[in-house]
Design a protein around this motif. Structure first.
Motif, PDB file in Angstrom:
ATOM      1  N   THR A  76       0.925  -1.131  -0.021  1.00 37.61           N
ATOM      2  CA  THR A  76      -0.093  -0.109  -0.134  1.00 37.61           C
ATOM      3  C   THR A  76       0.902   0.927   0.119  1.00 37.61           C
ATOM      4  O   THR A  76       2.036   1.162   0.317  1.00 37.61           O
ATOM      5  N   ALA A  77       0.216   2.383  -0.157  1.00 38.17           N
ATOM      6  CA  ALA A  77       1.008   3.500  -0.344  1.00 38.17           C
ATOM      7  C   ALA A  77       1.553   3.851   1.081  1.00 38.17           C
ATOM      8  O   ALA A  77       1.019   3.686   2.098  1.00 38.17           O
ATOM      9  N   ASP A  78       2.644   4.641   1.340  1.00 33.80           N
ATOM     10  CA  ASP A  78       3.320   5.033   2.252  1.00 33.80           C
ATOM     11  C   ASP A  78       2.894   6.784   2.251  1.00 33.80           C
ATOM     12  O   ASP A  78       3.684   7.594   1.845  1.00 33.80           O
ATOM     13  N   PRO A 120       6.684   1.759  -0.667  1.00 31.67           N
ATOM     14  CA  PRO A 120       5.408   1.470  -0.187  1.00 31.67           C
ATOM     15  C   PRO A 120       5.530   0.487   0.902  1.00 31.67           C
ATOM     16  O   PRO A 120       6.587  -0.051   1.279  1.00 31.67           O
ATOM     17  N   TYR A 173       0.591  -1.201  -5.054  1.00 38.02           N
ATOM     18  CA  TYR A 173       1.882  -1.383  -5.415  1.00 38.02           C
ATOM     19  C   TYR A 173       2.302  -2.696  -5.765  1.00 38.02           C
ATOM     20  O   TYR A 173       1.950  -3.394  -5.026  1.00 38.02           O
ATOM     21  N   GLU A 219       3.743   1.169  -9.420  1.00 40.54           N
ATOM     22  CA  GLU A 219       2.634   1.310  -9.118  1.00 40.54           C
ATOM     23  C   GLU A 219       1.713   0.349 -10.090  1.00 40.54           C
ATOM     24  O   GLU A 219       2.253   0.193 -11.170  1.00 40.54           O
TER      25      GLU A 219
END
Length: 115
Positions: free
Chosen positions: A26-28, A37, A76, A95
């Motif tokens: 997942t996104a940071d 990520p 990601y 991504e």
């Protein structure tokens, strides 16, 4: 860009040898700019070996990999040196299409192209 075809393939093959496992993350969003990520940490998740193969022209491709995950946003695809989630061996990430970030069954087919 690398102009010699054999060199492009050699570099792609080196990349394939570095990243032996694929994962999801997942996104940071806590860092500005965003940092690496954050790997998925849910029951049943595990990194998968894509069985990379050289296809020529500076390209390596792995098998299609299926991840069964609960609903959420997995934005990601990550590349790791080792099989164990949580270890500090991140090689690369990219991504994935937002339409894939829905949970349930997510299928990714890793491809690396050296230009």
């Amino acid at each position: 860009m690398v102009n010699v075809a054999s060199t492009r393939q050699d570099l792609s093959d080196d990349y394939k040898d570095l990243g032996l496992y694929i994962g999801l993350a997942t996104a940071d969003d806590e860092n500005d700019p965003p940092g690496p990520p954050v790997e998925v940490a849910v029951a049943g998740y595990e990194r998968k070996n894509p069985n990379w193969r050289s296809v020529g022209g500076g390209v390596v491709q792995g098998d299609a990999l299926t991840f069964n995950l609960p609903a959420g946003y997995y934005t990601y695809m990550t590349v790791y040196a080792g099989p164990t989630a949580g270890s500090d061996d991140l090689i690369d990430w990219c991504e994935i299409d937002s339409s894939l970030a829905i949970g349930g069954q997510i299928v990714v087919t890793p491809v690396f192209t050296q230009t």
